[in-house]
Design a protein around this motif. Structure first.
Motif, PDB file in Angstrom:
ATOM      1  N   HIS A   1       0.808  -1.217   0.000  1.00 29.19           N
ATOM      2  CA  HIS A   1       0.000   0.000   0.000  1.00 29.19           C
ATOM      3  C   HIS A   1       0.841   1.266   0.000  1.00 29.19           C
ATOM      4  O   HIS A   1       0.601   2.170  -0.777  1.00 29.19           O
ATOM      5  CB  HIS A   1      -0.954  -0.028   1.204  1.00 29.19           C
ATOM      6  CG  HIS A   1      -1.847   1.154   1.259  1.00 29.19           C
ATOM      7  ND1 HIS A   1      -2.734   1.458   0.264  1.00 29.19           N
ATOM      8  CD2 HIS A   1      -1.962   2.128   2.174  1.00 29.19           C
ATOM      9  CE1 HIS A   1      -3.376   2.557   0.573  1.00 29.19           C
ATOM     10  NE2 HIS A   1      -2.915   2.988   1.732  1.00 29.19           N
ATOM     11  N   SER A   2       1.813   1.378   0.880  1.00 27.95           N
ATOM     12  CA  SER A   2       2.736   2.507   0.958  1.00 27.95           C
ATOM     13  C   SER A   2       2.033   3.860   0.856  1.00 27.95           C
ATOM     14  O   SER A   2       2.314   4.646  -0.024  1.00 27.95           O
ATOM     15  CB  SER A   2       3.797   2.377  -0.126  1.00 27.95           C
ATOM     16  OG  SER A   2       4.765   3.381   0.036  1.00 27.95           O
ATOM     17  N   ASP A   3       1.109   4.123   1.759  1.00 27.11           N
ATOM     18  CA  ASP A   3       0.354   5.372   1.756  1.00 27.11           C
ATOM     19  C   ASP A   3       1.269   6.552   2.071  1.00 27.11           C
ATOM     20  O   ASP A   3       1.999   6.528   3.047  1.00 27.11           O
ATOM     21  CB  ASP A   3      -0.770   5.292   2.795  1.00 27.11           C
ATOM     22  CG  ASP A   3      -1.814   6.351   2.586  1.00 27.11           C
ATOM     23  OD1 ASP A   3      -1.449   7.528   2.423  1.00 27.11           O
ATOM     24  OD2 ASP A   3      -3.002   6.011   2.582  1.00 27.11           O
TER      25      ASP A   3
ATOM     26  N   TRP B   1       1.423  11.792   9.599  1.00 32.28           N
ATOM     27  CA  TRP B   1       0.918  12.659  10.658  1.00 32.28           C
ATOM     28  C   TRP B   1       1.828  12.533  11.865  1.00 32.28           C
ATOM     29  O   TRP B   1       2.675  11.648  11.930  1.00 32.28           O
ATOM     30  CB  TRP B   1      -0.538  12.308  10.997  1.00 32.28           C
ATOM     31  CG  TRP B   1      -0.723  10.961  11.614  1.00 32.28           C
ATOM     32  CD1 TRP B   1      -0.867   9.773  10.954  1.00 32.28           C
ATOM     33  CD2 TRP B   1      -0.762  10.658  12.996  1.00 32.28           C
ATOM     34  NE1 TRP B   1      -0.997   8.750  11.856  1.00 32.28           N
ATOM     35  CE2 TRP B   1      -0.940   9.269  13.124  1.00 32.28           C
ATOM     36  CE3 TRP B   1      -0.672  11.424  14.159  1.00 32.28           C
ATOM     37  CZ2 TRP B   1      -1.024   8.641  14.350  1.00 32.28           C
ATOM     38  CZ3 TRP B   1      -0.757  10.788  15.389  1.00 32.28           C
ATOM     39  CH2 TRP B   1      -0.938   9.411  15.468  1.00 32.28           C
ATOM     40  N   SER B   2       1.649  13.437  12.829  1.00 34.86           N
ATOM     41  CA  SER B   2       2.466  13.424  14.035  1.00 34.86           C
ATOM     42  C   SER B   2       1.703  14.062  15.183  1.00 34.86           C
ATOM     43  O   SER B   2       0.810  14.885  14.966  1.00 34.86           O
ATOM     44  CB  SER B   2       3.759  14.204  13.803  1.00 34.86           C
ATOM     45  OG  SER B   2       4.561  14.188  14.961  1.00 34.86           O
TER      46      SER B   2
ATOM     47  N   SER C   1       6.184  16.735  18.642  1.00 40.45           N
ATOM     48  CA  SER C   1       6.387  15.520  17.866  1.00 40.45           C
ATOM     49  C   SER C   1       6.965  14.369  18.686  1.00 40.45           C
ATOM     50  O   SER C   1       7.855  14.546  19.503  1.00 40.45           O
ATOM     51  CB  SER C   1       7.304  15.793  16.682  1.00 40.45           C
ATOM     52  OG  SER C   1       7.456  14.616  15.916  1.00 40.45           O
ATOM     53  N   HIS C   2       6.423  13.184  18.422  1.00 40.08           N
ATOM     54  CA  HIS C   2       6.937  11.924  18.963  1.00 40.08           C
ATOM     55  C   HIS C   2       7.284  11.004  17.800  1.00 40.08           C
ATOM     56  O   HIS C   2       7.211   9.791  17.900  1.00 40.08           O
ATOM     57  CB  HIS C   2       5.900  11.263  19.874  1.00 40.08           C
ATOM     58  CG  HIS C   2       5.678  12.008  21.145  1.00 40.08           C
ATOM     59  ND1 HIS C   2       4.836  13.079  21.229  1.00 40.08           N
ATOM     60  CD2 HIS C   2       6.231  11.853  22.367  1.00 40.08           C
ATOM     61  CE1 HIS C   2       4.855  13.544  22.462  1.00 40.08           C
ATOM     62  NE2 HIS C   2       5.688  12.824  23.170  1.00 40.08           N
ATOM     63  N   GLY C   3       7.580  11.604  16.649  1.00 37.00           N
ATOM     64  CA  GLY C   3       7.884  10.848  15.444  1.00 37.00           C
ATOM     65  C   GLY C   3       6.824  11.079  14.388  1.00 37.00           C
ATOM     66  O   GLY C   3       5.799  11.709  14.639  1.00 37.00           O
ATOM     67  N   ILE C   4       7.083  10.580  13.204  1.00 42.65           N
ATOM     68  CA  ILE C   4       6.148  10.706  12.084  1.00 42.65           C
ATOM     69  C   ILE C   4       5.509   9.345  11.870  1.00 42.65           C
ATOM     70  O   ILE C   4       6.202   8.326  11.812  1.00 42.65           O
ATOM     71  CB  ILE C   4       6.873  11.186  10.821  1.00 42.65           C
ATOM     72  CG1 ILE C   4       7.464  12.573  11.076  1.00 42.65           C
ATOM     73  CG2 ILE C   4       5.923  11.204   9.632  1.00 42.65           C
ATOM     74  CD1 ILE C   4       8.338  13.090   9.968  1.00 42.65           C
ATOM     75  N   PHE C   5       4.181   9.337  11.745  1.00 40.85           N
ATOM     76  CA  PHE C   5       3.424   8.097  11.596  1.00 40.85           C
ATOM     77  C   PHE C   5       2.704   8.063  10.259  1.00 40.85           C
ATOM     78  O   PHE C   5       2.439   9.095   9.660  1.00 40.85           O
ATOM     79  CB  PHE C   5       2.406   7.966  12.740  1.00 40.85           C
ATOM     80  CG  PHE C   5       3.033   8.094  14.101  1.00 40.85           C
ATOM     81  CD1 PHE C   5       3.883   7.116  14.580  1.00 40.85           C
ATOM     82  CD2 PHE C   5       2.788   9.197  14.890  1.00 40.85           C
ATOM     83  CE1 PHE C   5       4.465   7.228  15.838  1.00 40.85           C
ATOM     84  CE2 PHE C   5       3.368   9.330  16.143  1.00 40.85           C
ATOM     85  CZ  PHE C   5       4.206   8.338  16.613  1.00 40.85           C
ATOM     86  N   ARG C   6       2.355   6.880   9.811  1.00 45.02           N
ATOM     87  CA  ARG C   6       1.625   6.676   8.557  1.00 45.02           C
ATOM     88  C   ARG C   6       0.137   6.493   8.811  1.00 45.02           C
ATOM     89  O   ARG C   6      -0.265   6.020   9.868  1.00 45.02           O
ATOM     90  CB  ARG C   6       2.112   5.415   7.848  1.00 45.02           C
ATOM     91  CG  ARG C   6       3.488   5.500   7.317  1.00 45.02           C
ATOM     92  CD  ARG C   6       3.847   4.175   6.675  1.00 45.02           C
ATOM     93  NE  ARG C   6       5.156   4.275   6.077  1.00 45.02           N
ATOM     94  CZ  ARG C   6       5.458   3.762   4.906  1.00 45.02           C
ATOM     95  NH1 ARG C   6       4.563   3.106   4.221  1.00 45.02           N
ATOM     96  NH2 ARG C   6       6.658   3.888   4.429  1.00 45.02           N
TER      97      ARG C   6
ATOM     98  N   LEU D   1      -5.975   6.926  15.244  1.00 45.92           N
ATOM     99  CA  LEU D   1      -5.882   6.117  14.031  1.00 45.92           C
ATOM    100  C   LEU D   1      -6.288   6.992  12.857  1.00 45.92           C
ATOM    101  O   LEU D   1      -7.375   7.585  12.869  1.00 45.92           O
ATOM    102  CB  LEU D   1      -6.802   4.898  14.126  1.00 45.92           C
ATOM    103  CG  LEU D   1      -6.767   3.931  12.957  1.00 45.92           C
ATOM    104  CD1 LEU D   1      -5.407   3.256  12.855  1.00 45.92           C
ATOM    105  CD2 LEU D   1      -7.860   2.885  13.102  1.00 45.92           C
ATOM    106  N   ALA D   2      -5.417   7.111  11.874  1.00 48.45           N
ATOM    107  CA  ALA D   2      -5.703   7.904  10.665  1.00 48.45           C
ATOM    108  C   ALA D   2      -6.001   6.951   9.511  1.00 48.45           C
ATOM    109  O   ALA D   2      -5.216   6.046   9.227  1.00 48.45           O
ATOM    110  CB  ALA D   2      -4.509   8.790  10.323  1.00 48.45           C
ATOM    111  N   LEU D   3      -7.147   7.145   8.868  1.00 49.27           N
ATOM    112  CA  LEU D   3      -7.540   6.356   7.691  1.00 49.27           C
ATOM    113  C   LEU D   3      -7.459   7.256   6.467  1.00 49.27           C
ATOM    114  O   LEU D   3      -7.832   8.429   6.525  1.00 49.27           O
ATOM    115  CB  LEU D   3      -8.971   5.842   7.840  1.00 49.27           C
ATOM    116  CG  LEU D   3      -9.337   5.133   9.134  1.00 49.27           C
ATOM    117  CD1 LEU D   3     -10.793   4.687   9.089  1.00 49.27           C
ATOM    118  CD2 LEU D   3      -8.420   3.974   9.393  1.00 49.27           C
TER     119      LEU D   3
END
Length: 103
Positions: free
Chosen positions: A22-24, A28-29, A33-38, A57-59
């Motif tokens: 998928h590699s979206d 977001w963070s 910041s505590h890091g970058i999330f997918r 949770l990001a959709l």
């Protein structure tokens, strides 16, 4: 640690363990910041402060890959299919103590 896959998904569809199908590109963070999330991870990201516990949770629809969107083979397609929205953010906040003052 969460080891689930998105409900209704075929094993390996959209998981990094299976070649990052998928590699979206949506990221977001938390701030600070505590890091970058997918987006479209199988489990929510968690953050805890002195005030609350937070799960996020990001959709995101694969608008960057029309063939995936057309086939319905992307994480959370069972939820996004037939809807006009391109993204959705789900939050669960648990306060450690009752908020004070006006809300």
């Amino acid at each position: 640690p969460c080891t689930l896959t998105a409900a209704g998904e075929e094993p390996g569809v959209g998981t990094r363990e299976q070649g990052d199908v998928h590699s979206d590109p949506c990221r977001w963070s938390f701030l600070p910041s505590h890091g970058i999330f997918r987006a479209n991870e199988p489990c929510p990201k968690e953050l805890e402060t002195d005030l609350c516990q937070l799960k996020v949770l990001a959709l995101h629809r694969p608008t960057h890959r029309p063939e995936l969107e057309a086939s319905g083979r992307y994480p959370y397609s069972w939820h996004m299919a037939g809807r006009k929205r391109l993204w959705e953010i789900r939050l669960q906040m648990r306060f450690k103590r009752a908020p004070r003052g006006s809300i």
